[in-house]
Motif scaffolding. Sequence first.
Motif, PDB file in Angstrom:
ATOM      1  N   GLY A 105       0.791  -1.226   0.000  1.00 14.51           N
ATOM      2  CA  GLY A 105       0.000   0.000   0.000  1.00 14.51           C
ATOM      3  C   GLY A 105       0.821   1.272   0.000  1.00 14.51           C
ATOM      4  N   LYS A 106       2.139   1.160   0.087  1.00 19.72           N
ATOM      5  CA  LYS A 106       2.995   2.344   0.154  1.00 19.72           C
ATOM      6  C   LYS A 106       3.811   2.559  -1.108  1.00 19.72           C
ATOM      7  CE  LYS A 106       3.551   1.711   5.099  1.00 19.72           C
ATOM      8  NZ  LYS A 106       4.459   1.262   6.146  1.00 19.72           N
ATOM      9  N   MET A 107       3.795   1.589  -2.011  1.00 24.16           N
ATOM     10  CA  MET A 107       4.660   1.678  -3.182  1.00 24.16           C
ATOM     11  C   MET A 107       3.832   2.050  -4.415  1.00 24.16           C
ATOM     12  SD  MET A 107       7.505  -1.024  -4.578  1.00 24.16           S
ATOM     13  CE  MET A 107       7.738  -1.712  -2.997  1.00 24.16           C
ATOM     14  N   ASP A 108       4.000   3.284  -4.871  1.00 23.13           N
ATOM     15  CA  ASP A 108       3.318   3.694  -6.088  1.00 23.13           C
ATOM     16  C   ASP A 108       4.133   3.255  -7.298  1.00 23.13           C
ATOM     17  OD1 ASP A 108       5.453   5.422  -6.047  1.00 23.13           O
ATOM     18  OD2 ASP A 108       4.268   7.252  -6.016  1.00 23.13           O
ATOM     19  N   SER A 109       3.632   3.540  -8.478  1.00 21.88           N
ATOM     20  CA  SER A 109       4.319   3.070  -9.687  1.00 21.88           C
ATOM     21  C   SER A 109       5.708   3.696  -9.829  1.00 21.88           C
ATOM     22  CB  SER A 109       3.479   3.338 -10.931  1.00 21.88           C
ATOM     23  OG  SER A 109       3.191   4.714 -11.059  1.00 21.88           O
ATOM     24  N   GLY A 110       5.888   4.924  -9.354  1.00 26.87           N
ATOM     25  CA  GLY A 110       7.207   5.564  -9.427  1.00 26.87           C
ATOM     26  C   GLY A 110       8.223   4.887  -8.519  1.00 26.87           C
ATOM     27  N   SER A 111       7.816   4.600  -7.281  1.00 27.36           N
ATOM     28  CA  SER A 111       8.750   3.933  -6.373  1.00 27.36           C
ATOM     29  C   SER A 111       8.985   2.489  -6.802  1.00 27.36           C
ATOM     30  CB  SER A 111       8.265   4.010  -4.929  1.00 27.36           C
ATOM     31  OG  SER A 111       7.016   3.408  -4.774  1.00 27.36           O
ATOM     32  N   LEU A 112       7.969   1.854  -7.384  1.00 27.26           N
ATOM     33  CA  LEU A 112       8.151   0.500  -7.914  1.00 27.26           C
ATOM     34  C   LEU A 112       9.184   0.517  -9.035  1.00 27.26           C
ATOM     35  CD1 LEU A 112       7.381  -2.499  -8.104  1.00 27.26           C
ATOM     36  CD2 LEU A 112       5.514  -1.822  -9.624  1.00 27.26           C
ATOM     37  N   LYS A 113       9.098   1.521  -9.890  1.00 31.95           N
ATOM     38  CA  LYS A 113      10.061   1.659 -10.986  1.00 31.95           C
ATOM     39  C   LYS A 113      11.480   1.807 -10.450  1.00 31.95           C
ATOM     40  CE  LYS A 113       9.978   5.562 -12.979  1.00 31.95           C
ATOM     41  NZ  LYS A 113       9.612   6.789 -13.689  1.00 31.95           N
ATOM     42  N   MET A 114      11.639   2.574  -9.383  1.00 30.50           N
ATOM     43  CA  MET A 114      12.965   2.762  -8.793  1.00 30.50           C
ATOM     44  C   MET A 114      13.472   1.467  -8.158  1.00 30.50           C
ATOM     45  SD  MET A 114      13.916   5.617  -9.697  1.00 30.50           S
ATOM     46  CE  MET A 114      15.476   5.288  -8.938  1.00 30.50           C
ATOM     47  N   LYS A 115      12.583   0.731  -7.502  1.00 28.68           N
ATOM     48  CA  LYS A 115      12.975  -0.550  -6.893  1.00 28.68           C
ATOM     49  C   LYS A 115      13.386  -1.547  -7.966  1.00 28.68           C
ATOM     50  CE  LYS A 115      11.531  -0.013  -2.460  1.00 28.68           C
ATOM     51  NZ  LYS A 115      12.452   0.146  -1.400  1.00 28.68           N
ATOM     52  N   VAL A 116      12.664  -1.560  -9.069  1.00 33.65           N
ATOM     53  CA  VAL A 116      13.009  -2.459 -10.181  1.00 33.65           C
ATOM     54  C   VAL A 116      14.378  -2.088 -10.734  1.00 33.65           C
ATOM     55  CG1 VAL A 116      12.401  -3.111 -12.542  1.00 33.65           C
ATOM     56  CG2 VAL A 116      10.643  -3.093 -10.783  1.00 33.65           C
ATOM     57  N   ALA A 117      14.620  -0.790 -10.934  1.00 34.76           N
ATOM     58  CA  ALA A 117      15.917  -0.342 -11.458  1.00 34.76           C
ATOM     59  C   ALA A 117      17.046  -0.720 -10.503  1.00 34.76           C
ATOM     60  CB  ALA A 117      15.894   1.166 -11.703  1.00 34.76           C
ATOM     61  N   ALA A 118      16.831  -0.513  -9.198  1.00 33.51           N
ATOM     62  CA  ALA A 118      17.862  -0.869  -8.215  1.00 33.51           C
ATOM     63  C   ALA A 118      18.092  -2.379  -8.195  1.00 33.51           C
ATOM     64  CB  ALA A 118      17.449  -0.378  -6.835  1.00 33.51           C
ATOM     65  N   SER A 119      17.033  -3.151  -8.343  1.00 33.81           N
ATOM     66  CA  SER A 119      17.172  -4.610  -8.371  1.00 33.81           C
ATOM     67  C   SER A 119      17.940  -5.064  -9.602  1.00 33.81           C
ATOM     68  CB  SER A 119      15.798  -5.276  -8.346  1.00 33.81           C
ATOM     69  OG  SER A 119      15.141  -5.026  -7.136  1.00 33.81           O
ATOM     70  N   ILE A 120      17.676  -4.432 -10.733  1.00 32.45           N
ATOM     71  CA  ILE A 120      18.395  -4.779 -11.960  1.00 32.45           C
ATOM     72  C   ILE A 120      19.884  -4.483 -11.799  1.00 32.45           C
ATOM     73  CG2 ILE A 120      18.716  -4.125 -14.393  1.00 32.45           C
ATOM     74  CD1 ILE A 120      15.634  -3.891 -14.543  1.00 32.45           C
ATOM     75  N   VAL A 121      20.215  -3.364 -11.174  1.00 32.88           N
ATOM     76  CA  VAL A 121      21.622  -3.030 -10.926  1.00 32.88           C
ATOM     77  C   VAL A 121      22.255  -4.064  -9.996  1.00 32.88           C
ATOM     78  CG1 VAL A 121      23.172  -1.342  -9.848  1.00 32.88           C
ATOM     79  CG2 VAL A 121      21.403  -0.572 -11.433  1.00 32.88           C
ATOM     80  N   ALA A 122      21.531  -4.471  -8.951  1.00 29.62           N
ATOM     81  CA  ALA A 122      22.066  -5.469  -8.022  1.00 29.62           C
ATOM     82  C   ALA A 122      22.276  -6.813  -8.722  1.00 29.62           C
ATOM     83  CB  ALA A 122      21.122  -5.636  -6.828  1.00 29.62           C
ATOM     84  N   ILE A 123      21.317  -7.217  -9.527  1.00 32.86           N
ATOM     85  CA  ILE A 123      21.425  -8.484 -10.264  1.00 32.86           C
ATOM     86  C   ILE A 123      22.585  -8.416 -11.251  1.00 32.86           C
ATOM     87  CG2 ILE A 123      20.253  -9.941 -11.974  1.00 32.86           C
ATOM     88  CD1 ILE A 123      17.601  -9.120 -10.449  1.00 32.86           C
ATOM     89  N   SER A 124      22.697  -7.287 -11.940  1.00 31.50           N
ATOM     90  CA  SER A 124      23.796  -7.095 -12.883  1.00 31.50           C
ATOM     91  C   SER A 124      25.144  -7.111 -12.160  1.00 31.50           C
ATOM     92  CB  SER A 124      23.606  -5.776 -13.637  1.00 31.50           C
ATOM     93  OG  SER A 124      24.699  -5.498 -14.463  1.00 31.50           O
ATOM     94  N   SER A 125      25.197  -6.528 -10.956  1.00 32.25           N
ATOM     95  CA  SER A 125      26.444  -6.511 -10.176  1.00 32.25           C
ATOM     96  C   SER A 125      26.887  -7.924  -9.827  1.00 32.25           C
ATOM     97  CB  SER A 125      26.257  -5.714  -8.885  1.00 32.25           C
ATOM     98  OG  SER A 125      25.970  -4.381  -9.174  1.00 32.25           O
ATOM     99  N   ILE A 126      25.946  -8.736  -9.402  1.00 33.99           N
ATOM    100  CA  ILE A 126      26.284 -10.121  -9.056  1.00 33.99           C
ATOM    101  C   ILE A 126      26.723 -10.887 -10.294  1.00 33.99           C
ATOM    102  CG2 ILE A 126      25.300 -12.317  -8.270  1.00 33.99           C
ATOM    103  CD1 ILE A 126      23.760 -10.673  -6.196  1.00 33.99           C
TER     104      ILE A 126
END
Length: 164
Positions: free
Chosen positions: A98-119
Amino acid sequence: MERFLENSMYTARWLLAPIYLGLSLALLALTLKFFQEIVHILPHIFEKTEADLILVLLSLIDMSLVGGLLVMVMISGYENFVSQLDIDEDKEKLSWLGKMDSGSLKMKVAASIVAISSIHLLRIFMDAQNIDNGKIMWYVILHMTFVISAFAMGYLDKMTKHDH
């Protein structure tokens, strides 16, 4: 006519529900693959070198990050675009529901992609003697593209929130 069209478009959001259900099936497939890797490595654990074991562990971490990303997209997307989740009071509720709007979801996805790419890049570096330098360069360029894109998205998001 206009009211019918608006109601039809609003009701069409339910077409996303099977997509989010499909993501839960993708999560199940990822879980099966995760445990397949565990079962595959355990009988040979003492034959593996430390570097090989670390590569397998990085692969498992990679899968867990992708799984978390699937859960985040599945639940937040459903809540943002289809319907609020009606979770019983006696059940544990995720703190971010209930706290994550589409903008914050987009940022979380981008951060996750960077983390996955880092590994993934770390796995490449650990096996660098077996990989062509040209390929390594392209992996680094691709990773840096993800990092810069995530940074730019965050910066733009901050700028638009600051303006409002």
